[in-house]
Design an enzyme around this catalytic site. Structure first.
Site, PDB file in Angstrom:
ATOM      1  N   TYR A 140     -37.786  36.505   2.240  1.00 46.10           N
ATOM      2  CA  TYR A 140     -37.322  36.600   0.792  1.00 46.10           C
ATOM      3  C   TYR A 140     -37.670  37.955   0.574  1.00 46.10           C
ATOM      4  O   TYR A 140     -36.981  37.805  -0.524  1.00 46.10           O
ATOM      5  CB  TYR A 140     -38.927  35.708   0.238  1.00 46.10           C
ATOM      6  CG  TYR A 140     -38.891  35.188  -1.516  1.00 46.10           C
ATOM      7  CD1 TYR A 140     -37.323  34.125  -2.073  1.00 46.10           C
ATOM      8  CD2 TYR A 140     -39.374  36.517  -2.657  1.00 46.10           C
ATOM      9  CE1 TYR A 140     -37.228  34.625  -3.732  1.00 46.10           C
ATOM     10  CE2 TYR A 140     -39.246  36.034  -4.141  1.00 46.10           C
ATOM     11  CZ  TYR A 140     -38.460  35.623  -4.403  1.00 46.10           C
ATOM     12  OH  TYR A 140     -38.616  35.478  -4.995  1.00 46.10           O
ATOM     13  N   SER A 177     -37.343  40.666  -7.586  1.00 46.86           N
ATOM     14  CA  SER A 177     -37.725  40.315  -7.211  1.00 46.86           C
ATOM     15  C   SER A 177     -39.243  42.079  -6.876  1.00 46.86           C
ATOM     16  O   SER A 177     -38.481  42.045  -6.587  1.00 46.86           O
ATOM     17  CB  SER A 177     -38.350  39.621  -6.122  1.00 46.86           C
ATOM     18  OG  SER A 177     -39.660  39.175  -6.010  1.00 46.86           O
TER      19      SER A 177
HETATM   20  N1  LIG Z   1     -41.293  32.758 -10.781  1.00 53.11           N
HETATM   21  C1  LIG Z   1     -41.326  33.762 -10.371  1.00 53.11           C
HETATM   22  O1  LIG Z   1     -42.657  34.078  -9.897  1.00 53.11           O
HETATM   23  C2  LIG Z   1     -40.637  34.627  -9.995  1.00 53.11           C
HETATM   24  C3  LIG Z   1     -40.487  35.873  -8.888  1.00 53.11           C
HETATM   25  C4  LIG Z   1     -39.808  36.992  -9.051  1.00 53.11           C
HETATM   26  C5  LIG Z   1     -38.502  36.451  -8.793  1.00 53.11           C
HETATM   27  N2  LIG Z   1     -38.111  35.432  -9.114  1.00 53.11           N
HETATM   28  C6  LIG Z   1     -37.026  34.415  -8.751  1.00 53.11           C
HETATM   29  O2  LIG Z   1     -36.592  34.366 -10.433  1.00 53.11           O
HETATM   30  C7  LIG Z   1     -35.369  33.423 -10.198  1.00 53.11           C
HETATM   31  C8  LIG Z   1     -35.544  32.473 -11.105  1.00 53.11           C
HETATM   32  O3  LIG Z   1     -36.435  31.491  -9.911  1.00 53.11           O
HETATM   33  P1  LIG Z   1     -36.904  30.127 -11.159  1.00 53.11           P
HETATM   34  O4  LIG Z   1     -39.250  31.224 -10.536  1.00 53.11           O
HETATM   35  O5  LIG Z   1     -36.547  30.179 -12.875  1.00 53.11           O
HETATM   36  O6  LIG Z   1     -37.087  29.032 -10.193  1.00 53.11           O
HETATM   37  P2  LIG Z   1     -36.190  27.519 -11.116  1.00 53.11           P
HETATM   38  O7  LIG Z   1     -36.821  26.979  -9.578  1.00 53.11           O
HETATM   39  O8  LIG Z   1     -37.335  27.191 -12.485  1.00 53.11           O
HETATM   40  O9  LIG Z   1     -35.240  28.105 -11.179  1.00 53.11           O
HETATM   41  C9  LIG Z   1     -34.486  28.479 -10.034  1.00 53.11           C
HETATM   42  C10 LIG Z   1     -32.619  27.931 -10.291  1.00 53.11           C
HETATM   43  O10 LIG Z   1     -32.078  27.751  -8.954  1.00 53.11           O
HETATM   44  C11 LIG Z   1     -30.970  26.944  -8.916  1.00 53.11           C
HETATM   45  N3  LIG Z   1     -30.770  26.711  -7.102  1.00 53.11           N
HETATM   46  C12 LIG Z   1     -31.537  27.198  -6.433  1.00 53.11           C
HETATM   47  N4  LIG Z   1     -30.389  27.019  -5.061  1.00 53.11           N
HETATM   48  C13 LIG Z   1     -29.097  26.916  -6.019  1.00 53.11           C
HETATM   49  C14 LIG Z   1     -28.331  27.215  -4.972  1.00 53.11           C
HETATM   50  N5  LIG Z   1     -27.743  27.395  -4.034  1.00 53.11           N
HETATM   51  N6  LIG Z   1     -27.612  26.996  -6.349  1.00 53.11           N
HETATM   52  C15 LIG Z   1     -26.916  26.898  -7.260  1.00 53.11           C
HETATM   53  N7  LIG Z   1     -28.420  26.743  -7.568  1.00 53.11           N
HETATM   54  C16 LIG Z   1     -29.915  26.493  -6.865  1.00 53.11           C
HETATM   55  C17 LIG Z   1     -32.570  25.766  -8.808  1.00 53.11           C
HETATM   56  O11 LIG Z   1     -32.145  23.913  -8.151  1.00 53.11           O
HETATM   57  C18 LIG Z   1     -33.447  25.846 -10.395  1.00 53.11           C
HETATM   58  O12 LIG Z   1     -32.334  24.887 -10.702  1.00 53.11           O
HETATM   59  C19 LIG Z   1     -34.806  32.985  -8.296  1.00 53.11           C
HETATM   60  O13 LIG Z   1     -33.600  34.237  -8.240  1.00 53.11           O
HETATM   61  C20 LIG Z   1     -36.452  33.719  -7.896  1.00 53.11           C
HETATM   62  O14 LIG Z   1     -36.101  34.271  -6.223  1.00 53.11           O
HETATM   63  C21 LIG Z   1     -39.302  34.280  -9.331  1.00 53.11           C
END
Ligand SMILES: NC(=O)c1ccc[n+]([C@@H]2O[C@H](COP(=O)([O-])OP(=O)(O)OC[C@H]3O[C@@H](n4cnc5c(N)ncnc54)[C@H](O)[C@@H]3O)[C@@H](O)[C@H]2O)c1
Length: 289
Positions: free
Chosen positions: A159, A146
């Protein structure tokens, strides 16, 4: 022949957001994909969408808690059992984790955040690399980091620190595994419109989605497209690198003088000769079309 023909991938957190978009992209690129997630309902929905797109035989779902070593080992074993090998591990699962003032953060919430965001990446790298070495032919470990792990102000304390740790792990493990032809790479998303951010109400977060210089909102597919490139042979000389996919958010920096066209330095042109005693030259650009 498509970009990922014959490749076997696991995608953690593949039941939602950018993980699900990447699952669809990998399938379209010809890979076989094991989706790993805690959320079984969303996992089943992801499999249904893939089936509707004609990829039923190339996808499987495994309920997996990425913070638990037994679950991660079982996930890798399932990919090997079902599809015969492992070429790509996309370690993407994540949560928002602990937030609030440092003095109000409990040890339990801190540890949960690091278990899901950082221990999971260590476990994924450990078990995926074992399988890749066993099968030979190398592989790619891709991690969702991130921009919050690169600068202050992008996320909560826990985070941001957990994502910074992951960026360090990508570099160090890439150096170890290069000789085995296993690449380790990361994506640092900016603000992406996923349920993690908008929780079903994207309209409430327009300010965050519009913060970067690039005019379009960051949809999950912008991450899927870069993921597809990074795990492909086209990126064969990239390892140890975490690529920002943020619409220029970090390039904009602290924006002390404003952003975009409202930046003070964009309103006039000329040269400032400091305290030399020589005159500053200024051309006003305000009236220019
Ligand atoms: N959306 C953003 O703006 C953003 C920005 C930077 C980084 N991220 C990172 O991107 C990645 C994906 O996030 P997203 O935005 O698509 O979110 P999201 O919530 O849509 O998807 C995340 C998925 O991870 C699963 N998950 C969470 N904890 C888990 C565990 N212990 N075991 C197995 N599965 C688990 C959830 O059930 C979910 O399906 C994450 O690592 C998040 O930190 C997101």
């Amino acid at each position: 022949m498509t970009r990922l023909s014959g490749k076997v991938a696991i995608v953690t957190g593949g039941a939602s957001g950018m993980g699900r978009a990447t699952v669809m992209r990998f399938l379209a690129d010809g890979a076989k994909v094991v989706v790993a997630d805690l959320n079984e309902a969303n996992g089943a929905e992801t499999v249904s969408v893939a089936k509707a797109n004609g990829h039923g035989a190339a996808i499987a779902f495994v309920r997996c808690d990425v913070a638990k070593e037994t679950d991660v080992a079982a996930l890798v074993a399932e990919a090997e059992k079902r599809f015969g090998r492992l070429d790509i591990a996309y370690l993407n699962a994540g949560v928002g984790g602990a937030f609030g003032p440092i003095a109000e953060t409990s040890v339990e919430d801190w540890d949960y955040t690091f278990a899901v965001l950082t221990r999971s990446v260590f476990l994924g790298m450990k078990h995926a690399s074992q399988a890749m070495k066993k099968h030979g032919g190398g592989g790619v470990i891709l991690v969702t980091a991130s921009i919050a792990g690169m600068v202050g102000g992008g996320g909560s304390h826990a985070y941001s620190a957990a994502k910074a740790a992951v960026i360090s792990l990508i570099e160090n493990v890439a150096a170890e595994l290069g000789g085995d032809r296993i690449r380790v790479v990361g994506i640092a998303p900016g603000v992406i419109s996923t349920p993690l951010v908008h929780r079903g109400r994207p309209e409430k977060y327009e300010k965050q989605f519009g913060h970067q210089p690039w005019p379009d909102r960051g949809e999950p597919e912008v991450i899927a497209d870069v993921a597809s490139f990074l795990v492909s042979d086209e990126a064969r000389f990239i390892t140890g690198e975490t690529i920002k996919v943020d619409g220029g958010l970090l390039a904009q920096g602290i924006a002390l003088w404003g952003t975009g066209k409202d930046n003070t330095f964009m309103k006039s042109a000329g040269v400032n000769r400091g305290t030399t005693g020589e005159a500053m030259v200024v051309r006003n650009l305000r009236d220019k079309p």
